[in-house]
Design a protein around this motif. Structure first.
Motif, PDB file in Angstrom:
ATOM      1  N   MET A   1       0.832  -1.206   0.000  1.00 23.68           N
ATOM      2  CA  MET A   1       0.000   0.000   0.000  1.00 23.68           C
ATOM      3  C   MET A   1       0.870   1.262   0.000  1.00 23.68           C
ATOM      4  O   MET A   1       0.594   2.219  -0.693  1.00 23.68           O
ATOM      5  CB  MET A   1      -0.878  -0.004   1.245  1.00 23.68           C
ATOM      6  CG  MET A   1      -2.148   0.745   1.027  1.00 23.68           C
ATOM      7  SD  MET A   1      -3.476   0.142   2.059  1.00 23.68           S
ATOM      8  CE  MET A   1      -2.958   0.621   3.685  1.00 23.68           C
TER       9      MET A   1
ATOM     10  N   ARG B   1       3.974   1.436  -1.032  1.00 24.11           N
ATOM     11  CA  ARG B   1       4.653   1.553  -2.325  1.00 24.11           C
ATOM     12  C   ARG B   1       3.729   2.146  -3.377  1.00 24.11           C
ATOM     13  O   ARG B   1       4.127   2.979  -4.183  1.00 24.11           O
ATOM     14  CB  ARG B   1       5.116   0.158  -2.780  1.00 24.11           C
ATOM     15  CG  ARG B   1       6.628   0.076  -2.896  1.00 24.11           C
ATOM     16  CD  ARG B   1       7.053  -1.257  -3.362  1.00 24.11           C
ATOM     17  NE  ARG B   1       6.866  -1.443  -4.803  1.00 24.11           N
ATOM     18  CZ  ARG B   1       6.971  -2.616  -5.408  1.00 24.11           C
ATOM     19  NH1 ARG B   1       7.236  -3.695  -4.708  1.00 24.11           N
ATOM     20  NH2 ARG B   1       6.818  -2.726  -6.704  1.00 24.11           N
ATOM     21  N   TYR B   2       2.484   1.719  -3.306  1.00 24.97           N
ATOM     22  CA  TYR B   2       1.482   2.212  -4.262  1.00 24.97           C
ATOM     23  C   TYR B   2       1.294   3.716  -4.092  1.00 24.97           C
ATOM     24  O   TYR B   2       1.289   4.481  -5.058  1.00 24.97           O
ATOM     25  CB  TYR B   2       0.170   1.455  -4.053  1.00 24.97           C
ATOM     26  CG  TYR B   2      -0.965   1.957  -4.905  1.00 24.97           C
ATOM     27  CD1 TYR B   2      -0.855   1.980  -6.293  1.00 24.97           C
ATOM     28  CD2 TYR B   2      -2.137   2.426  -4.321  1.00 24.97           C
ATOM     29  CE1 TYR B   2      -1.892   2.452  -7.077  1.00 24.97           C
ATOM     30  CE2 TYR B   2      -3.182   2.897  -5.093  1.00 24.97           C
ATOM     31  CZ  TYR B   2      -3.049   2.912  -6.475  1.00 24.97           C
ATOM     32  OH  TYR B   2      -4.067   3.383  -7.239  1.00 24.97           O
TER      33      TYR B   2
ATOM     34  N   GLN C   1       4.195   5.521  -5.461  1.00 23.56           N
ATOM     35  CA  GLN C   1       4.146   5.565  -6.932  1.00 23.56           C
ATOM     36  C   GLN C   1       3.200   6.674  -7.412  1.00 23.56           C
ATOM     37  O   GLN C   1       3.520   7.403  -8.344  1.00 23.56           O
ATOM     38  CB  GLN C   1       3.651   4.223  -7.472  1.00 23.56           C
ATOM     39  CG  GLN C   1       4.776   3.220  -7.624  1.00 23.56           C
ATOM     40  CD  GLN C   1       4.251   1.835  -7.956  1.00 23.56           C
ATOM     41  OE1 GLN C   1       3.119   1.497  -7.623  1.00 23.56           O
ATOM     42  NE2 GLN C   1       5.084   1.045  -8.583  1.00 23.56           N
TER      43      GLN C   1
ATOM     44  N   ARG D   1       4.166  10.336  -9.546  1.00 21.13           N
ATOM     45  CA  ARG D   1       3.696  10.465 -10.920  1.00 21.13           C
ATOM     46  C   ARG D   1       3.743  11.928 -11.340  1.00 21.13           C
ATOM     47  O   ARG D   1       3.973  12.268 -12.464  1.00 21.13           O
ATOM     48  CB  ARG D   1       2.251   9.995 -10.990  1.00 21.13           C
ATOM     49  CG  ARG D   1       2.090   8.724 -11.725  1.00 21.13           C
ATOM     50  CD  ARG D   1       0.620   8.411 -11.778  1.00 21.13           C
ATOM     51  NE  ARG D   1       0.318   7.287 -10.929  1.00 21.13           N
ATOM     52  CZ  ARG D   1      -0.919   6.946 -10.581  1.00 21.13           C
ATOM     53  NH1 ARG D   1      -1.942   7.673 -10.955  1.00 21.13           N
ATOM     54  NH2 ARG D   1      -1.123   5.898  -9.840  1.00 21.13           N
TER      55      ARG D   1
ATOM     56  N   LYS E   1     -11.203   7.745 -10.901  1.00 24.02           N
ATOM     57  CA  LYS E   1     -11.417   6.446 -11.536  1.00 24.02           C
ATOM     58  C   LYS E   1     -10.536   5.372 -10.883  1.00 24.02           C
ATOM     59  O   LYS E   1     -10.978   4.250 -10.634  1.00 24.02           O
ATOM     60  CB  LYS E   1     -11.098   6.559 -13.022  1.00 24.02           C
ATOM     61  CG  LYS E   1     -11.532   5.353 -13.807  1.00 24.02           C
ATOM     62  CD  LYS E   1     -11.345   5.612 -15.274  1.00 24.02           C
ATOM     63  CE  LYS E   1     -11.570   4.352 -16.062  1.00 24.02           C
ATOM     64  NZ  LYS E   1     -11.317   4.594 -17.475  1.00 24.02           N
ATOM     65  N   GLU E   2      -9.310   5.790 -10.605  1.00 21.60           N
ATOM     66  CA  GLU E   2      -8.366   4.861  -9.993  1.00 21.60           C
ATOM     67  C   GLU E   2      -8.851   4.420  -8.605  1.00 21.60           C
ATOM     68  O   GLU E   2      -8.670   3.272  -8.213  1.00 21.60           O
ATOM     69  CB  GLU E   2      -7.010   5.575  -9.883  1.00 21.60           C
ATOM     70  CG  GLU E   2      -5.877   4.625  -9.766  1.00 21.60           C
ATOM     71  CD  GLU E   2      -4.544   5.321  -9.991  1.00 21.60           C
ATOM     72  OE1 GLU E   2      -4.448   6.129 -10.933  1.00 21.60           O
ATOM     73  OE2 GLU E   2      -3.635   5.048  -9.203  1.00 21.60           O
TER      74      GLU E   2
ATOM     75  N   ILE F   1     -11.314   1.852  -9.151  1.00 21.97           N
ATOM     76  CA  ILE F   1     -10.696   0.555  -9.499  1.00 21.97           C
ATOM     77  C   ILE F   1     -10.184  -0.152  -8.249  1.00 21.97           C
ATOM     78  O   ILE F   1     -10.494  -1.315  -8.003  1.00 21.97           O
ATOM     79  CB  ILE F   1      -9.526   0.743 -10.508  1.00 21.97           C
ATOM     80  CG1 ILE F   1     -10.049   1.307 -11.834  1.00 21.97           C
ATOM     81  CG2 ILE F   1      -8.817  -0.578 -10.756  1.00 21.97           C
ATOM     82  CD1 ILE F   1      -8.953   1.756 -12.806  1.00 21.97           C
ATOM     83  N   ILE F   2      -9.445   0.582  -7.432  1.00 16.42           N
ATOM     84  CA  ILE F   2      -8.863  -0.110  -6.261  1.00 16.42           C
ATOM     85  C   ILE F   2      -9.951  -0.517  -5.267  1.00 16.42           C
ATOM     86  O   ILE F   2      -9.813  -1.530  -4.590  1.00 16.42           O
ATOM     87  CB  ILE F   2      -7.710   0.680  -5.580  1.00 16.42           C
ATOM     88  CG1 ILE F   2      -8.190   2.014  -5.034  1.00 16.42           C
ATOM     89  CG2 ILE F   2      -6.538   0.872  -6.506  1.00 16.42           C
ATOM     90  CD1 ILE F   2      -7.154   2.698  -4.149  1.00 16.42           C
ATOM     91  N   LYS F   3     -11.017   0.266  -5.227  1.00 18.79           N
ATOM     92  CA  LYS F   3     -12.126  -0.144  -4.358  1.00 18.79           C
ATOM     93  C   LYS F   3     -12.776  -1.421  -4.897  1.00 18.79           C
ATOM     94  O   LYS F   3     -13.119  -2.312  -4.139  1.00 18.79           O
ATOM     95  CB  LYS F   3     -13.158   0.976  -4.233  1.00 18.79           C
ATOM     96  CG  LYS F   3     -12.784   2.015  -3.188  1.00 18.79           C
ATOM     97  CD  LYS F   3     -13.974   2.860  -2.835  1.00 18.79           C
ATOM     98  CE  LYS F   3     -13.697   3.661  -1.577  1.00 18.79           C
ATOM     99  NZ  LYS F   3     -14.858   4.450  -1.180  1.00 18.79           N
TER     100      LYS F   3
ATOM    101  N   ALA G   1     -10.035  -2.677  -2.017  1.00 19.51           N
ATOM    102  CA  ALA G   1      -9.499  -1.702  -1.049  1.00 19.51           C
ATOM    103  C   ALA G   1     -10.660  -1.130  -0.233  1.00 19.51           C
ATOM    104  O   ALA G   1     -11.704  -0.801  -0.792  1.00 19.51           O
ATOM    105  CB  ALA G   1      -8.783  -0.586  -1.781  1.00 19.51           C
TER     106      ALA G   1
ATOM    107  N   GLN H   1      -8.451   2.036   3.767  1.00 21.62           N
ATOM    108  CA  GLN H   1      -7.190   1.885   3.027  1.00 21.62           C
ATOM    109  C   GLN H   1      -7.009   3.029   2.025  1.00 21.62           C
ATOM    110  O   GLN H   1      -5.896   3.521   1.847  1.00 21.62           O
ATOM    111  CB  GLN H   1      -7.166   0.528   2.321  1.00 21.62           C
ATOM    112  CG  GLN H   1      -6.847  -0.594   3.302  1.00 21.62           C
ATOM    113  CD  GLN H   1      -7.005  -1.963   2.682  1.00 21.62           C
ATOM    114  OE1 GLN H   1      -7.899  -2.189   1.884  1.00 21.62           O
ATOM    115  NE2 GLN H   1      -6.140  -2.885   3.066  1.00 21.62           N
TER     116      GLN H   1
ATOM    117  N   ILE I   1      -3.951   5.626   1.986  1.00 23.06           N
ATOM    118  CA  ILE I   1      -3.147   5.900   0.776  1.00 23.06           C
ATOM    119  C   ILE I   1      -2.988   7.408   0.585  1.00 23.06           C
ATOM    120  O   ILE I   1      -1.900   7.907   0.303  1.00 23.06           O
ATOM    121  CB  ILE I   1      -3.797   5.254  -0.468  1.00 23.06           C
ATOM    122  CG1 ILE I   1      -3.609   3.743  -0.404  1.00 23.06           C
ATOM    123  CG2 ILE I   1      -3.214   5.812  -1.769  1.00 23.06           C
ATOM    124  CD1 ILE I   1      -4.404   2.966  -1.424  1.00 23.06           C
TER     125      ILE I   1
ATOM    126  N   LEU J   1     -16.072   4.456 -11.527  1.00 22.41           N
ATOM    127  CA  LEU J   1     -15.739   3.616 -12.685  1.00 22.41           C
ATOM    128  C   LEU J   1     -16.443   4.075 -13.956  1.00 22.41           C
ATOM    129  O   LEU J   1     -16.013   3.750 -15.058  1.00 22.41           O
ATOM    130  CB  LEU J   1     -16.090   2.149 -12.392  1.00 22.41           C
ATOM    131  CG  LEU J   1     -15.168   1.449 -11.392  1.00 22.41           C
ATOM    132  CD1 LEU J   1     -15.692   0.075 -11.032  1.00 22.41           C
ATOM    133  CD2 LEU J   1     -13.760   1.331 -11.965  1.00 22.41           C
TER     134      LEU J   1
END
Lengths: 426, 222
Positions: A1, A3-4, A7, A11, A320-321, A324-326, A330, A334, A338, A423
């Motif tokens: 988590m 590391r994510y 990242q 960006r 959107k991301e 996706i993680i949800k 996630a 969480q 993040i 989404l």
């Protein structure tokens, strides 16, 4: 988590960097306060402690501000508070106080012009002090000359004076110093007309290591000058009408504060001790620290708003991301974490940059500050800034905390995003 | 077990405004056997996506019941359910552009604790082989073809070995040849991993490749 989150934050490197600049400035200010101010205080304290004995008390009939027989310009308070003449009786009374080892009179001969033999330019300060070296003063770090006893006709100067006259310690010894009465009528009352066209000659017998302006003759010489300049018949008349400028009391260890209290409360005289001066310095540095803390806090607040702005923008970009993680499992908490990690990282980058730059700046500026301070007489300082690891850790943790607090609102907002809605975004 | 997934009287209503009530699902009821691969077909607005959102654990505001292996899904922790019970594949792939293929596949595992790294690596290698993505593992989504991107989405959906795979128009953005490859991949995973698979599709050809077709009309199965 973690590391994510890292990242994501990297960006947009430029944006992350720019956002962290706010924190960086706040940290630089805070670092300066924590490292610089405490060091300034320590430097001044150690310098004073090395020069002045804690058992010394400077007693005066009026409010004093500085040591060495120099009084401040008259203030409003002087008009209100009646000036007590520090005469022979009072000196005897001071001598009788339990714990007083000795009483040493200090005179200041003001409104005079001081010349070096063969030099037409007078020294900018127009006074000569009196001191019976050695033992009465502790303000010197060294002495240059054959002996440090001031005989009649002798004068000691400070090395600051030596550099003013553009000569050297060696060369100035044996030269004549002329003390002339000031003919400027602004300084003279009708009663002081006797001051006009008086001149006294002294031979330089020593140089004291001091960054301050200083001329010293012995007490007797100073007394003679004062009697002559003022048109008094003798020493007794002067002491009865004007009194000593100050009396330096050397006291027994452990009795200093009691003596100080007695003199102030019972004899209604002014006293300056090392302790009161350090207290004054403490107040001064505390005031400066508070002012800097306020500036630091304001910049931290502005930085926090910057972080909030960046994080809110980041939510719009990452909606959107987040969906996706949800959808991938996630939880809300969480997602919250993040985002808090991201804002914490911004805080950390700002903190680390701020610390790094201040540390580097300190390293580079330190020799200059030390040299400036030693020119001002702070010769016991060999290092001004001290990097304190514990404070550095506190500052780093503090900046991470600011980042996290600023990230709370955006993080909560992000965690509540509906994955279905997210989404659907293109 | 004959009824692995059992859907009973499933209703979902929306209120776009105070006066408007939309019934997206009306007493939907059907069941799916364990390991079965079924297709769900229906026109636009028939309630396919609504159903998939509910079964995928993204929408919990429904009435009626859904049982998986006899357990009502309301009794699951929602995040656990989305992680280990269902794996979802989307028409638009929904890959994260800044993550590599490998990182995208491992994304769901980032949100779980106490996972053995060795087992995870073994699983990743297996899935990369299965989906033919071994040589693409360090690539980013924008470097992939549509078929490859959808394979990554499938790999991500099965990394946690869920019990059910939900695929929402998995071939909708792909040409027919690539679409067939994807369906074949889903079929082979269905056979080998024994995952019950529900594919939502418009395409009758794809529907014909599944074990059974459930048709939705106005929120009901016919």
């Amino acid at each position: 988590m973690f590391r994510y989150a890292v990242q994501i934050i990297f960006r947009r490197k430029l944006r992350t960097f720019l956002t962290s600049l706010g924190i960086m400035i706040a940290v630089m200010l805070m670092t300066f306060i924590l490292f610089g101010m405490s060091d300034l205080k320590n430097a001044v304290t150690s310098e004073f402690s090395s020069r002045f004995s804690p058992q010394d008390l400077y007693v005066s009939g009026r409010d004093m501000f500085m040591f060495g027989g120099m009084n401040t310009a008259p203030s409003k308070q002087d008009d209100v508070k009646e000036e007590i003449i520090l005469n022979t009786q009072l000196r005897e009374e001071l001598e009788k106080i339990d714990g007083v080892i000795s009483t040493n009179p200090i005179f200041t001969v003001s409104n005079v012009e001081v010349f070096l033999e063969g030099d037409d330019v007078p020294y900018p300060m127009n006074f000569v002090g009196s001191a019976d070296l050695p033992g009465t003063h502790h303000i010197y770090n060294g002495f240059f000359g054959s002996d440090d006893k001031l005989d009649n006709g002798e004068i000691f100067v400070s090395n600051f004076v030596v550099s003013f006259f553009e000569t050297s310690k060696k060369e100035i010894i044996g030269k004549k110093i002329l003390v002339k009465s000031s003919n400027s009528s602004t300084f003279l009352s009708v009663a002081s007309k006797s001051m006009i066209d008086k001149q006294y000659e002294f031979t330089v017998a020593g140089v004291v290591e001091s960054g301050n302006d200083a001329f010293f003759v012995n007490t007797k010489e100073a007394m003679n000058m004062l009697v002559d300049l003022g048109g008094f018949t003798d020493e007794n008349e002067y002491l009865e009408k004007v009194g000593y400028d100050q009396i330096l009391l050397i006291t027994e260890e452990g009795k200093t504060s009691d003596i100080e209290k007695y003199i102030v409360d019972e004899l209604k005289l002014s006293v300056i001790s090392t302790e009161t001066l350090l207290g004054f310095l403490d107040t001064l540095t505390s005031g400066l620290t508070i002012a800097l803390v306020i500036f630091g806090s304001i910049s931290a607040l502005v930085a926090s708003i910057g972080i909030i702005n960046t994080m809110v923008m980041s939510i719009y970009e990452q909606t959107k991301e987040i969906g996706i993680i949800k959808a991938m499992g996630a939880s809300n908490s969480q997602v919250l974490i993040i985002f808090l990690i991201q804002s914490g990282i911004i805080g950390f980058i700002g903190g680390a940059l701020g610390l790094g730059i201040t540390f580097l700046g300190m390293k580079l500026a330190d020799p200059f500050i030390v040299s400036i301070l030693s020119k001002q007489g702070f010769t016991s300082i060999d290092k001004f800034f001290n990097f304190q690891l514990l404070n550095a850790i506190y500052i780093t943790l503090g900046s991470i905390l600011i980042g996290i607090i600023a990230g709370l609102y955006p993080a909560r907002k992000a965690s509540k995003i509906d994955p279905i809605e997210a989404l659907r975004q293109n | 077990m004959s009824e692995y997934i059992k859907i009973q009287n499933l209703c979902r209503e929306y209120r776009p405004s105070k006066k408007v009530l939309v019934a997206a699902l009306r007493n939907l009821a059907f069941s799916v056997k364990k390991g079965e691969m079924i297709s769900l077909v229906g026109s636009s607005g028939s309630g396919k996506s609504t159903f998939l959102n509910i079964l995928g654990g993204l929408d919990w505001n429904y009435s009626g019941d859904i049982y998986i292996e006899g357990k009502n899904i309301r009794n699951y922790d929602q995040n656990y359910y989305r992680r280990f019970i269902v794996g979802t594949i989307f028409q638009q792939f929904h890959l994260i552009p800044s993550l590599t293929v490998e990182e995208n596949i491992l994304l769901p595992t980032r949100f779980q604790k106490n996972i053995s790294k060795q087992k995870l690596n073994e699983r990743l290698e297996y899935i990369l082989n299965k989906t033919g993505l071994s040589d693409r593992r360090k690539h980013y989504p924008n470097e992939l073809s549509g078929g490859q991107a959808q394979r990554v989405a499938i790999a991500r959906a099965i990394i946690d070995s869920p019990k059910i795979i939900l695929a929402d128009e998995p071939t909708g953005n792909l040409d027919s040849k690539t679409g067939n490859m994807i369906i074949n991949l889903l079929r082979s995973l269905n056979m080998q991993e024994g995952m019950t698979t529900i594919i939502v599709t418009h395409d009758s050809k794809i529907a014909s490749q599944t074990d059974r077709t459930v048709t939705l009309v106005d929120g009901k199965n016919v």
